[in-house]
Design a protein around this motif. Structure first.
Motif, PDB file in Angstrom:
ATOM      1  N   ARG A 231      39.826  38.205  56.956  1.00 19.26           N
ATOM      2  CA  ARG A 231      40.421  37.161  56.117  1.00 19.26           C
ATOM      3  C   ARG A 231      41.762  37.631  55.557  1.00 19.26           C
ATOM      4  O   ARG A 231      41.942  38.810  55.255  1.00 19.26           O
ATOM      5  N   TRP A 233      43.362  38.068  52.818  1.00 18.55           N
ATOM      6  CA  TRP A 233      43.102  38.131  51.384  1.00 18.55           C
ATOM      7  C   TRP A 233      44.394  38.239  50.576  1.00 18.55           C
ATOM      8  O   TRP A 233      45.357  38.874  50.996  1.00 18.55           O
ATOM      9  N   THR A 234      44.366  37.642  49.406  1.00 17.52           N
ATOM     10  CA  THR A 234      45.407  37.864  48.403  1.00 17.52           C
ATOM     11  C   THR A 234      44.767  38.587  47.223  1.00 17.52           C
ATOM     12  O   THR A 234      43.538  38.570  47.048  1.00 17.52           O
ATOM     13  N   ALA A 236      44.947  37.686  44.191  1.00 11.32           N
ATOM     14  CA  ALA A 236      44.357  36.661  43.321  1.00 11.32           C
ATOM     15  C   ALA A 236      42.962  36.271  43.802  1.00 11.32           C
ATOM     16  O   ALA A 236      42.034  36.081  42.991  1.00 11.32           O
ATOM     17  N   GLN A 237      42.790  36.148  45.114  1.00  6.10           N
ATOM     18  CA  GLN A 237      41.472  35.792  45.654  1.00  6.10           C
ATOM     19  C   GLN A 237      40.449  36.897  45.392  1.00  6.10           C
ATOM     20  O   GLN A 237      39.288  36.619  45.084  1.00  6.10           O
ATOM     21  N   LEU A 238      40.863  38.144  45.520  1.00  6.49           N
ATOM     22  CA  LEU A 238      39.963  39.254  45.242  1.00  6.49           C
ATOM     23  C   LEU A 238      39.620  39.306  43.756  1.00  6.49           C
ATOM     24  O   LEU A 238      38.484  39.600  43.382  1.00  6.49           O
ATOM     25  N   GLN A 240      39.364  36.792  41.843  1.00  7.22           N
ATOM     26  CA  GLN A 240      38.397  35.722  41.603  1.00  7.22           C
ATOM     27  C   GLN A 240      36.970  36.197  41.882  1.00  7.22           C
ATOM     28  O   GLN A 240      36.027  35.780  41.203  1.00  7.22           O
ATOM     29  N   GLN A 241      36.809  37.067  42.884  1.00  4.78           N
ATOM     30  CA  GLN A 241      35.486  37.616  43.186  1.00  4.78           C
ATOM     31  C   GLN A 241      34.931  38.380  41.990  1.00  4.78           C
ATOM     32  O   GLN A 241      33.716  38.501  41.826  1.00  4.78           O
ATOM     33  N   ARG A 246      44.341  38.468  37.786  1.00  2.00           N
ATOM     34  CA  ARG A 246      44.960  39.167  38.908  1.00  2.00           C
ATOM     35  C   ARG A 246      45.504  40.518  38.478  1.00  2.00           C
ATOM     36  O   ARG A 246      45.282  41.539  39.143  1.00  2.00           O
TER      37      ARG A 246
END
Length: 323
Positions: A231, A233-234, A236-238, A240-241, A246
């Motif tokens: 994926r 990944w950014t 910010a997405q990590l 969110q996990q 961020r």
């Protein structure tokens, strides 16, 4: 993100990490000795040594002269392949194990008898193996592992290990059809149990990936990365996990692992790529697709930037090395 007391390890993440671990080129010996013996094992960079004392006693002596008394039920895992010796006593002469006659029991298994007929009344029996230790996505743990682990196979840290080692000893002794394949699978299990036992008890010197395994927020991000490495990944997405901001996530990740999140993601992809190319012999195009690259050229550039060589040369080098 405030610091907290150590928490239980992330079981899901450890499961994911251990699935990627592989052994290759495993060579086994069943060594039977008399009361006096001295066996030398040369350094094997990139490999791990494993010894299990099934019967009798031995002294392990490392290169720096440090000695450890071993008895039946003790095992030794030398994760970085350092030179060492197994002795009946520190004063006995030493022979290189590779110079001794060995009776072949199969393509990867042999028996070494250094006791002689007159010494069979009091044998020491040692199960020995040497293997290339392919850690795949668990590579970060390999750098942290101690060079030597002396293991009480019957102890509480390694429940279930003794029966597996006893099964390996029986497989070698009986030499039934297909026993080398059984040994290879059991060796994977034994090594995974040893790594797990070390991770569970490494909190006193927690650093890097070990510390991240004990951080519930970072563990969630790492699990997401390892489960879906292809994926795009950014940060910010990590974050969110982990249910955090961020900036706080990026700071905590770098402080704990010593590397930025996206750099970790790229290195993870390239470690997996190397394993798929060299061990599973997947085509370069398929590896690129698995890891989310839109073209083989983009994947090759990333692979060379991280590993220092193009993917085709990496595969060729492993083939020439006899993998």
């Amino acid at each position: 993100m405030p610091m907290s007391d150590p928490v239980p390890l992330s079981s899901d993440l450890i499961d994911e990490l251990l699935r990627g671990m592989r052994l290759r080129g495993v060579q086994y010996r069943r060594i039977q000795t008399g009361p006096d013996f001295g066996l030398g094992f040369a350094a094997q960079p990139g490999h791990a040594w494993f010894h299990f004392v099934a019967v009798g006693n031995a002294v392990l002596r490392m290169e720096d002269g440090t000695c450890f008394a071993l008895s039946a039920g003790n095992a030794v895992f030398i994760s970085h392949g350092a030179a060492h010796q197994l002795l009946s006593d520190v004063d006995v002469p030493v022979q290189d194990i590779d110079s001794l006659d060995a009776a072949s029991l199969g393509d990867t298994v042999c028996a070494v008898d250094v006791g002689g007929e007159s010494d069979t009344a009091s044998p020491t029996i040692i199960f020995n193996s040497c293997m290339a230790f392919e850690l795949g996505s668990i590579h970060g743990l390999g750098k942290l592992m101690p060079g030597l682990m002396v293991i009480d196979a019957g102890g509480q840290r390694y429940p279930g290990l003794m029966p597996i080692l006893a099964t390996m000893e029986r497989e070698v002794s009986a030499a039934r059809i297909g026993f080398a394949g059984i040994l290879a699978r059991l060796a994977d299990v034994v090594t995974a149990m040893i790594v797990r036992g070390w991770v569970e008890c490494a909190c006193g010197n927690a650093s890097g990936l070990v510390a991240a395994l004990r951080d519930p927020r970072l563990a969630r991000a790492l699990l997401a990365l390892h489960q879906d490495p292809g994926r795009d990944w950014t940060v910010a997405q990590l974050a969110q996990q982990c249910n955090t901001s961020r900036s706080a996530f990026a700071e905590r990740f770098h402080a704990t692992l010593g590397i930025a999140p996206l750099r970790y993601a790229t290195e993870l992809r390239m470690r997996l790529a190397s394993q798929w190319l060299t061990l599973e012999r997947l085509p370069i195009e398929e590896v690129a697709q698995r890891l989310g690259y839109t073209s083989q050229a983009a994947f090759s550039r990333a692979f060379k930037r991280i590993t220092g060589q193009p993917p085709g040369m990496s595969r060729q080098g492993r083939r020439l090395a006899g993998a």
